[in-house]
Design a protein around this motif. Structure first.
Motif, PDB file in Angstrom:
ATOM      1  N   TYR A 188       0.915  -1.099  -0.078  1.00 22.03           N
ATOM      2  CA  TYR A 188      -0.078  -0.009  -0.019  1.00 22.03           C
ATOM      3  C   TYR A 188       0.899   1.358  -0.049  1.00 22.03           C
ATOM      4  O   TYR A 188       1.987   1.236   0.668  1.00 22.03           O
ATOM      5  CB  TYR A 188      -0.861  -0.028   1.219  1.00 22.03           C
ATOM      6  CG  TYR A 188      -1.801  -0.990   1.105  1.00 22.03           C
ATOM      7  CD1 TYR A 188      -3.150  -0.838   0.532  1.00 22.03           C
ATOM      8  CD2 TYR A 188      -1.729  -2.194   1.770  1.00 22.03           C
ATOM      9  CE1 TYR A 188      -4.131  -1.834   0.414  1.00 22.03           C
ATOM     10  CE2 TYR A 188      -2.573  -3.536   1.655  1.00 22.03           C
ATOM     11  CZ  TYR A 188      -3.884  -3.110   0.948  1.00 22.03           C
ATOM     12  OH  TYR A 188      -4.638  -4.183   0.987  1.00 22.03           O
ATOM     13  N   HIS A 189       0.303   2.306  -0.465  1.00 24.52           N
ATOM     14  CA  HIS A 189       1.195   3.670  -0.610  1.00 24.52           C
ATOM     15  C   HIS A 189       0.263   4.727  -0.143  1.00 24.52           C
ATOM     16  O   HIS A 189      -1.017   4.811  -0.349  1.00 24.52           O
ATOM     17  CB  HIS A 189       1.292   4.061  -2.190  1.00 24.52           C
ATOM     18  CG  HIS A 189       1.923   5.150  -2.156  1.00 24.52           C
ATOM     19  ND1 HIS A 189       3.312   5.593  -1.907  1.00 24.52           N
ATOM     20  CD2 HIS A 189       1.435   6.278  -2.554  1.00 24.52           C
ATOM     21  CE1 HIS A 189       3.769   6.653  -2.116  1.00 24.52           C
ATOM     22  NE2 HIS A 189       2.717   7.506  -2.448  1.00 24.52           N
ATOM     23  N   CYS A 190       0.823   5.691   0.753  1.00 24.86           N
ATOM     24  CA  CYS A 190       0.048   6.601   1.534  1.00 24.86           C
ATOM     25  C   CYS A 190       0.407   7.976   0.607  1.00 24.86           C
ATOM     26  O   CYS A 190       1.587   8.408   0.367  1.00 24.86           O
ATOM     27  CB  CYS A 190       0.749   6.891   3.055  1.00 24.86           C
ATOM     28  SG  CYS A 190       0.064   8.146   3.824  1.00 24.86           S
ATOM     29  N   ILE A 239      -4.954   6.329   1.485  1.00 26.57           N
ATOM     30  CA  ILE A 239      -3.945   5.390   1.153  1.00 26.57           C
ATOM     31  C   ILE A 239      -4.677   4.346   0.005  1.00 26.57           C
ATOM     32  O   ILE A 239      -5.890   4.311   0.009  1.00 26.57           O
ATOM     33  CB  ILE A 239      -3.585   3.966   2.185  1.00 26.57           C
ATOM     34  CG1 ILE A 239      -4.687   3.342   2.783  1.00 26.57           C
ATOM     35  CG2 ILE A 239      -2.802   4.834   3.338  1.00 26.57           C
ATOM     36  CD1 ILE A 239      -4.537   2.280   3.969  1.00 26.57           C
ATOM     37  N   THR A 278       5.482   3.508   1.484  1.00 29.06           N
ATOM     38  CA  THR A 278       4.962   2.468   1.108  1.00 29.06           C
ATOM     39  C   THR A 278       4.968   1.455   1.971  1.00 29.06           C
ATOM     40  O   THR A 278       6.149   1.028   2.502  1.00 29.06           O
ATOM     41  CB  THR A 278       5.545   2.037  -0.209  1.00 29.06           C
ATOM     42  OG1 THR A 278       5.415   2.865  -1.314  1.00 29.06           O
ATOM     43  CG2 THR A 278       5.215   0.619  -0.860  1.00 29.06           C
ATOM     44  N   LYS A 328      -5.644   2.793   7.800  1.00 31.67           N
ATOM     45  CA  LYS A 328      -4.756   3.966   7.789  1.00 31.67           C
ATOM     46  C   LYS A 328      -3.429   3.632   7.638  1.00 31.67           C
ATOM     47  O   LYS A 328      -2.958   2.295   7.680  1.00 31.67           O
ATOM     48  CB  LYS A 328      -4.806   4.673   9.155  1.00 31.67           C
ATOM     49  CG  LYS A 328      -4.413   3.693  10.231  1.00 31.67           C
ATOM     50  CD  LYS A 328      -4.827   4.176  11.613  1.00 31.67           C
ATOM     51  CE  LYS A 328      -4.079   3.573  12.778  1.00 31.67           C
ATOM     52  NZ  LYS A 328      -4.290   4.206  14.154  1.00 31.67           N
ATOM     53  N   CYS A 329      -2.653   4.611   7.311  1.00 29.87           N
ATOM     54  CA  CYS A 329      -1.134   4.146   7.161  1.00 29.87           C
ATOM     55  C   CYS A 329      -0.331   3.744   8.318  1.00 29.87           C
ATOM     56  O   CYS A 329      -0.691   4.469   9.548  1.00 29.87           O
ATOM     57  CB  CYS A 329      -0.336   5.761   6.647  1.00 29.87           C
ATOM     58  SG  CYS A 329       1.277   5.760   6.307  1.00 29.87           S
TER      59      CYS A 329
END
Length: 97
Positions: free
Chosen positions: A13-15, A39, A21, A30-31
């Motif tokens: 996942y990427h914020c 995200i 990442t 959430k990040c």
């Protein structure tokens, strides 16, 4: 532990807020780094099923059931002969994302 490794079913996942990442098994809300909920799944990244490393390239097995970042991680789950059989039957290959 899964036969393919302990990081099977983990996704990258990427914020969009902090740029981090990270990997998570279930859809995170959430990040992990900044707590933002902005995200998305990380494009062009996979998670090694054996060691959990974020990958830009590597081995793919069975249409994405398992990914391996290196020969070392691959051979924890498949011998060279098993990989060659899977490759010859289109069940495994190396790629870049």
């Amino acid at each position: 532990m899964s036969v393919f490794g302990k990081y099977v079913d983990y996704l990258a996942y990427h914020c969009d807020d902090c740029g981090a990442t990270f990997l998570a098994r279930l859809d995170p809300y959430k990040c992990k780094f900044c707590g933002s909920n902005n995200i998305d799944p990380a494009e062009n990244k996979r998670v090694c099923s054996h060691c959990g490393k974020l990958m830009n390239d590597g081995y793919v097995f069975y249409d994405g059931e398992a990914y391996y970042c290196s020969d070392e991680c691959l051979h924890q789950h498949f011998s060279e002969a098993e990989y060659i059989r899977a490759f010859n039957s289109d069940d495994a290959y190396w790629t870049e994302w």
